[in-house]
Design an enzyme around this catalytic site. Sequence first.
Site, PDB file in Angstrom:
ATOM      1  N   VAL A   1       6.151   1.915  -2.322  1.00  0.00           N
ATOM      2  CA  VAL A   1       6.543   1.016  -3.397  1.00  0.00           C
ATOM      3  C   VAL A   1       6.090   1.590  -4.733  1.00  0.00           C
ATOM      4  O   VAL A   1       4.955   2.064  -4.859  1.00  0.00           O
ATOM      5  CB  VAL A   1       5.943  -0.396  -3.212  1.00  0.00           C
ATOM      6  CG1 VAL A   1       6.337  -1.289  -4.384  1.00  0.00           C
ATOM      7  CG2 VAL A   1       6.406  -1.015  -1.902  1.00  0.00           C
ATOM      8  N   LYS A   2       6.977   1.551  -5.695  1.00  0.00           N
ATOM      9  CA  LYS A   2       6.652   1.963  -7.063  1.00  0.00           C
ATOM     10  C   LYS A   2       6.576   0.712  -7.925  1.00  0.00           C
ATOM     11  O   LYS A   2       7.512  -0.090  -7.946  1.00  0.00           O
ATOM     12  CB  LYS A   2       7.726   2.908  -7.605  1.00  0.00           C
ATOM     13  CG  LYS A   2       7.578   3.245  -9.087  1.00  0.00           C
ATOM     14  CD  LYS A   2       8.726   4.144  -9.556  1.00  0.00           C
ATOM     15  CE  LYS A   2       8.677   4.381 -11.056  1.00  0.00           C
ATOM     16  NZ  LYS A   2       9.779   5.260 -11.523  1.00  0.00           N
ATOM     17  N   THR A   3       5.463   0.545  -8.620  1.00  0.00           N
ATOM     18  CA  THR A   3       5.295  -0.634  -9.456  1.00  0.00           C
ATOM     19  C   THR A   3       4.506  -0.280 -10.703  1.00  0.00           C
ATOM     20  O   THR A   3       4.188   0.887 -10.943  1.00  0.00           O
ATOM     21  CB  THR A   3       4.615  -1.769  -8.659  1.00  0.00           C
ATOM     22  OG1 THR A   3       4.768  -3.001  -9.375  1.00  0.00           O
ATOM     23  CG2 THR A   3       3.135  -1.487  -8.429  1.00  0.00           C
TER      24      THR A   3
END
Length: 243
Positions: free
Chosen positions: A150-152
Site C-alpha cells: 500500500v502506498k499512502t
Amino acid sequence: MLAVDHGYFLGPTTGLENPAKTVEPLIPFADSLMLTRGVLRNCVRPEFDIPIVLRVSGGTSVLKELSNEGMTVSMKDAVRLNVAGVALSIFVGAEYERQTLLNLAKLIDEAEEYGIAVLAVTAVGKEMVRDARYLGLCCRIAAELGAHIVKTYYCEGFEDVVNNCPVPVVVAGGKKTDEKTALELAYNSIKAGAVGVDMGRNIFQSDNPVAMIKAVREIVHKNASVPRAYELYRSLSSKKGKK
C-alpha cells in the site's frame, strides 16, 4: 521507488516534459520505477534492468473528478511488458469510492494468476483530511481486499497506520518541498515503520535530482540521519556546480 507516472492525469508536469531525459540518470539509484505503459515503451530503454511497477488505472484528468477512474491496461499487456507489479488508485470517501475499490479487487484477482504484485495507492480527494484515522482506514481496506503493498501519505501517528495494516506500506513524496523537508519526510516514514518511499516530484523537480535520490537512498537503505543525508545532497550538488 521512483514515481514518474504523474502525466497520466497531469500531462507534461514540470520536470517530466521529457520523461526519457529525466528518468535515465536516476534509474541506477532507484530500486523500482513506477510509470505508465506509454512512458515505459517509449522512454525507458529495454537494456535498463529495473523492476517496473506499472500504473494501470486512469481515465480522468486534473480537470475532472479524479476518483472516476477505470482500468487502463490489460493484465496480458502488463505481462507482456514484464512488470514486477501493477499500481491502481483507490479513493476512499470520494464520489466513486465503490468503483475504485471494486477495480482494486478485480485487478488483484487478475494479477494473482500471474504472480504479479499489486500496489494500492490511497489517493486523497481535496475534501479529505490526511490524518491517521482516515489513512489507516484506506490502508486497511486495501489490505483486506488483497493488495500486496500500500502506498499512502505520512501523517502524525503514522505508526498506528503501519501497525494496523498487515501488508508493507510505502510513503508518497507528495508535492515538491525543499530538499531538507523531503528528507525529513523520508526519515520519519522509515522510522515509523514504512518499508520505503515512492518519491517523484521531490526528486525530479529538485535542483539536483541525482544528488537528491542518492540522499534519499542513504536514509532508506543505510538509516542515515537527516543531517547526514542533507550534507550528502549539498556535497554532491556542490561538486556538480564546480564542474
